[in-house]
Design a protein around this motif. Structure first.
Motif, PDB file in Angstrom:
ATOM      1  N   SER A 151     124.553 -10.806 -24.466  1.00 50.87           N
ATOM      2  CA  SER A 151     124.084 -11.720 -25.345  1.00 50.87           C
ATOM      3  C   SER A 151     122.774 -12.402 -25.340  1.00 50.87           C
ATOM      4  CB  SER A 151     125.171 -12.688 -25.799  1.00 50.87           C
ATOM      5  OG  SER A 151     125.326 -13.476 -24.638  1.00 50.87           O
ATOM      6  N   THR A 152     121.713 -11.862 -24.488  1.00 52.94           N
ATOM      7  CA  THR A 152     120.620 -12.353 -24.273  1.00 52.94           C
ATOM      8  C   THR A 152     119.478 -12.323 -25.371  1.00 52.94           C
ATOM      9  OG1 THR A 152     121.035 -11.925 -21.889  1.00 52.94           O
ATOM     10  CG2 THR A 152     118.744 -12.656 -22.485  1.00 52.94           C
ATOM     11  N   LEU A 153     118.796 -13.527 -25.935  1.00 52.22           N
ATOM     12  CA  LEU A 153     117.938 -13.597 -26.652  1.00 52.22           C
ATOM     13  C   LEU A 153     116.548 -13.151 -25.902  1.00 52.22           C
ATOM     14  CD1 LEU A 153     119.015 -16.805 -28.602  1.00 52.22           C
ATOM     15  CD2 LEU A 153     118.975 -14.655 -29.675  1.00 52.22           C
ATOM     16  N   THR A 154     115.589 -13.004 -26.873  1.00 57.20           N
ATOM     17  CA  THR A 154     114.144 -12.935 -26.400  1.00 57.20           C
ATOM     18  C   THR A 154     113.485 -14.193 -26.642  1.00 57.20           C
ATOM     19  OG1 THR A 154     113.137 -11.980 -28.377  1.00 57.20           O
ATOM     20  CG2 THR A 154     113.949 -10.422 -26.812  1.00 57.20           C
ATOM     21  N   VAL A 155     112.476 -14.750 -26.207  1.00 57.45           N
ATOM     22  CA  VAL A 155     111.523 -15.708 -26.060  1.00 57.45           C
ATOM     23  C   VAL A 155     111.122 -15.857 -27.730  1.00 57.45           C
ATOM     24  CG1 VAL A 155     109.882 -17.176 -25.598  1.00 57.45           C
ATOM     25  CG2 VAL A 155     111.020 -16.254 -23.686  1.00 57.45           C
ATOM     26  N   SER A 156     110.611 -14.582 -28.064  1.00 52.37           N
ATOM     27  CA  SER A 156     109.957 -14.383 -29.210  1.00 52.37           C
ATOM     28  C   SER A 156     111.180 -14.734 -30.224  1.00 52.37           C
ATOM     29  CB  SER A 156     109.587 -13.106 -29.560  1.00 52.37           C
ATOM     30  OG  SER A 156     108.514 -12.770 -28.885  1.00 52.37           O
ATOM     31  N   GLU A 157     112.506 -14.486 -30.321  1.00 54.30           N
ATOM     32  CA  GLU A 157     113.377 -14.775 -31.308  1.00 54.30           C
ATOM     33  C   GLU A 157     113.606 -16.286 -31.472  1.00 54.30           C
ATOM     34  OE1 GLU A 157     116.591 -11.154 -31.175  1.00 54.30           O
ATOM     35  OE2 GLU A 157     116.204 -12.162 -29.123  1.00 54.30           O
TER      36      GLU A 157
END
Length: 192
Positions: A151-157
């Motif tokens: 469930s990892t997000l990107t920094v951009s999100e």
């Protein structure tokens, strides 16, 4: 405020183009370093200190131009992270402090909006090394790693959501939860 000077300066340049150079500030700071801890610039203390410093310059009642402060908390500020009790406590503190500052600003007429962003796992250097820093909770590292991997997000999100809180002038005292499957503005009980 961030540890990644290159990315922080890059974000500042982008925000400068949108809002003007005098409207943004980037501070290069590692709140995890032992030196900063000894200087009382760690975790929740750092958020409080930097928020008050920013308010000192932004407060319309003392000649500032107003604006918005978005403090970074975490999903751990909304729900306990069993492998990181201290982290959970400080992130709950960030959420509560931010909401209280928003209420104070509205009541006193500071002209500054305060919001908090609470992302889940974000693909950063901190995430990749965190399971090695769990100390007495290291037996939970495998579970932590499994949850992070799915469930990892990107920094951009996260940045997109942060910009939403910055640009939407109706947002004050908001806490925005960001997860891999979407975002949600949190509701809290109101006591009068």
């Amino acid at each position: 405020m961030d540890t990644n000077k290159t990315k922080g300066e890059s974000l500042k340049k982008a925000l400068d183009q949108l809002y003007g150079e005098q409207s943004t500030l980037f501070l290069h700071c590692n709140v995890e370093s032992e030196e900063k801890i000894k200087g009382n610039t760690h975790s929740l203390v750092a958020v409080v200190r930097f928020t008050y410093l920013a308010l000192e310059h932004m407060n319309e009642m003392t000649g500032g131009q107003g604006g918005v402060i978005v403090n970074t908390a975490s999903m751990a500020g909304l729900s306990p992270a069993k492998s990181c009790p201290f982290y959970t406590a400080t992130k709950h503190g960030v959420v509560g402090f931010t909401r209280a500052m928003a209420a104070s600003s509205t009541a006193a007429g500071y002209g500054v909006r305060f919001n908090a962003v609470c992302p889940g796992f974000v693909q950063t250097e901190l995430l990749t090394s965190l399971s090695n820093k769990l100390g007495q909770f290291s037996q939970l590292a495998d579970e932590f790693q499994r949850n992070a991997e799915k469930s990892t997000l990107t920094v951009s999100e996260v940045a997109d959501c942060l910009l939403e809180l910055v640009t939407d002038e109706t947002k004050n005292g908001e806490t925005l939860q960001i997860r891999y499957n979407g975002k949600k503005y949190m509701t809290f009980p109101v006591f009068t």
